[in-house]
Every structure is written in C-alpha cells, then in structure tokens.
Scaffold this motif. Sequence first.
Motif, PDB file in Angstrom:
ATOM      1  N   VAL A  65      31.418  35.401  41.206  1.00 31.45           N
ATOM      2  CA  VAL A  65      31.899  36.774  41.285  1.00 31.45           C
ATOM      3  C   VAL A  65      33.263  36.732  41.968  1.00 31.45           C
ATOM      4  N   LEU A  66      34.280  37.239  41.277  1.00 33.56           N
ATOM      5  CA  LEU A  66      35.632  37.280  41.823  1.00 33.56           C
ATOM      6  C   LEU A  66      36.060  38.726  41.984  1.00 33.56           C
ATOM      7  N   ASP A  67      36.282  39.137  43.217  1.00 38.51           N
ATOM      8  CA  ASP A  67      36.810  40.477  43.471  1.00 38.51           C
ATOM      9  C   ASP A  67      38.315  40.332  43.632  1.00 38.51           C
ATOM     10  N   MET A  68      39.053  40.687  42.601  1.00 40.80           N
ATOM     11  CA  MET A  68      40.489  40.456  42.561  1.00 40.80           C
ATOM     12  C   MET A  68      41.304  41.594  43.177  1.00 40.80           C
ATOM     13  N   HIS A  69      40.652  42.613  43.696  1.00 43.40           N
ATOM     14  CA  HIS A  69      41.386  43.750  44.260  1.00 43.40           C
ATOM     15  C   HIS A  69      42.328  43.340  45.376  1.00 43.40           C
ATOM     16  N   ASN A  70      41.903  42.419  46.224  1.00 48.16           N
ATOM     17  CA  ASN A  70      42.700  42.051  47.383  1.00 48.16           C
ATOM     18  C   ASN A  70      43.489  40.771  47.183  1.00 48.16           C
ATOM     19  N   MET A  71      43.451  40.208  46.005  1.00 49.27           N
ATOM     20  CA  MET A  71      44.147  38.958  45.776  1.00 49.27           C
ATOM     21  C   MET A  71      45.563  39.236  45.316  1.00 49.27           C
ATOM     22  N   GLY A  72      46.495  38.552  45.925  1.00 50.86           N
ATOM     23  CA  GLY A  72      47.900  38.798  45.628  1.00 50.86           C
ATOM     24  C   GLY A  72      48.499  37.709  44.777  1.00 50.86           C
ATOM     25  N   SER A  73      49.502  37.044  45.302  1.00 54.19           N
ATOM     26  CA  SER A  73      50.219  36.024  44.548  1.00 54.19           C
ATOM     27  C   SER A  73      49.389  34.744  44.453  1.00 54.19           C
ATOM     28  N   LEU A  74      49.792  33.865  43.551  1.00 55.19           N
ATOM     29  CA  LEU A  74      49.096  32.591  43.420  1.00 55.19           C
ATOM     30  C   LEU A  74      49.205  31.768  44.693  1.00 55.19           C
ATOM     31  N   ARG A  75      50.253  31.974  45.462  1.00 56.91           N
ATOM     32  CA  ARG A  75      50.422  31.230  46.704  1.00 56.91           C
ATOM     33  C   ARG A  75      49.303  31.555  47.699  1.00 56.91           C
ATOM     34  N   THR A  93      27.604  32.453  34.472  1.00 57.47           N
ATOM     35  CA  THR A  93      27.848  33.885  34.558  1.00 57.47           C
ATOM     36  C   THR A  93      29.100  34.129  35.393  1.00 57.47           C
ATOM     37  N   LEU A  94      29.951  35.026  34.909  1.00 59.76           N
ATOM     38  CA  LEU A  94      31.185  35.354  35.597  1.00 59.76           C
ATOM     39  C   LEU A  94      31.323  36.870  35.678  1.00 59.76           C
ATOM     40  N   TYR A  95      31.558  37.376  36.884  1.00 57.78           N
ATOM     41  CA  TYR A  95      31.833  38.794  37.099  1.00 57.78           C
ATOM     42  C   TYR A  95      33.206  38.888  37.748  1.00 57.78           C
ATOM     43  N   ILE A  96      34.059  39.737  37.192  1.00 61.36           N
ATOM     44  CA  ILE A  96      35.398  39.914  37.745  1.00 61.36           C
ATOM     45  C   ILE A  96      35.639  41.405  37.949  1.00 61.36           C
ATOM     46  N   THR A  97      36.088  41.756  39.132  1.00 60.41           N
ATOM     47  CA  THR A  97      36.483  43.134  39.400  1.00 60.41           C
ATOM     48  C   THR A  97      37.974  43.151  39.728  1.00 60.41           C
ATOM     49  N   GLY A  98      38.649  44.198  39.306  1.00 59.70           N
ATOM     50  CA  GLY A  98      40.059  44.377  39.649  1.00 59.70           C
ATOM     51  C   GLY A  98      41.008  43.410  38.972  1.00 59.70           C
ATOM     52  N   ILE A  99      40.689  42.937  37.785  1.00 67.65           N
ATOM     53  CA  ILE A  99      41.526  41.932  37.121  1.00 67.65           C
ATOM     54  C   ILE A  99      42.922  42.446  36.814  1.00 67.65           C
ATOM     55  N   GLY A 100      43.080  43.716  36.560  1.00 65.11           N
ATOM     56  CA  GLY A 100      44.398  44.256  36.215  1.00 65.11           C
ATOM     57  C   GLY A 100      45.400  44.190  37.343  1.00 65.11           C
ATOM     58  N   TRP A 101      44.944  44.057  38.557  1.00 62.93           N
ATOM     59  CA  TRP A 101      45.834  44.067  39.712  1.00 62.93           C
ATOM     60  C   TRP A 101      46.156  42.672  40.214  1.00 62.93           C
ATOM     61  N   VAL A 119      27.812  31.800  29.662  1.00 56.98           N
ATOM     62  CA  VAL A 119      26.920  32.525  28.764  1.00 56.98           C
ATOM     63  C   VAL A 119      27.273  34.005  28.769  1.00 56.98           C
ATOM     64  N   SER A 120      27.595  34.539  29.943  1.00 53.09           N
ATOM     65  CA  SER A 120      27.916  35.960  30.018  1.00 53.09           C
ATOM     66  C   SER A 120      29.044  36.190  31.013  1.00 53.09           C
ATOM     67  N   SER A 121      29.803  37.246  30.741  1.00 53.64           N
ATOM     68  CA  SER A 121      30.864  37.637  31.656  1.00 53.64           C
ATOM     69  C   SER A 121      30.957  39.147  31.648  1.00 53.64           C
ATOM     70  N   CYS A 122      31.465  39.674  32.742  1.00 53.13           N
ATOM     71  CA  CYS A 122      31.584  41.117  32.865  1.00 53.13           C
ATOM     72  C   CYS A 122      32.855  41.421  33.649  1.00 53.13           C
TER      73      CYS A 122
END
Length: 124
Positions: A65-75, A93-101, A119-122
Amino acid sequence: LRIGTPLLYTSLYLWSESQAEDIAQLLRLDSYIGDALTSLRIEAPAFGSALWTIVSLAPNLKALVLDMHNMGSLRTVWGLKMALEDGLLNPETLYITGIGWCRMSYLLCHVLKDWTSLVSSCLF
C-alpha cells in the motif's frame, strides 16, 4: 518469542523515518521476522535506506500500500525508488492513493510491467 514475534510483524504500517530505521535494524538482527512480513503500508516520504533494507529483508511481501499524498520529489523517496528499480518488490496486491500528486507516477508505471505476481491493483 521466536514463535510469537513473527506473527506480530506480518503487516507493517510505516509512517515515520525513525520507525522505519528501527524496523530495518530489527530485520537485520532477526531474519525470520522479515520472512513473516507479507503486507507493507508506506505513508510518509523520507525513509531512505531504511525502506530499502526493509524491502530487501522481506522476501514474502504479497501486499503493498503506497500513500502518495505526502511523497514529493524522487530525492525524498530514494529508498522506495531504489527498491523499485532493484526489483525487490513483486507484490500480488497493490493499493495506491494520491497517485496524481506524486512525481513517482512514471517510475511506478515503469516497474509495474515487471511485477509478474501482481493479481490485483487499486488506485484511489
């Protein structure tokens, strides 16, 4: 302790760099705990080498599960970037939130094709 401790670590929820460093140290000391880890949720950006260590010592990860809301630059997320690039992750299984940011969108799309177990992603 050898029987009960791995049961406590089947799922990890990482939200701070100091916590990730503590878990990485624990996995270095007790490899059987890393073998028991099947689910990992990453909530904060700057984990650095601790995250890479956790992922490299947890070969049985099935859910990510990756919550991308608080993730910034690749650095700021280079530990996750290195784990992705090194091919250490291959979840079912992969869950991603906030991918657009997140600037990691491209990298995630690039490595998804190599995850043969997925097998599944969301995305939400």
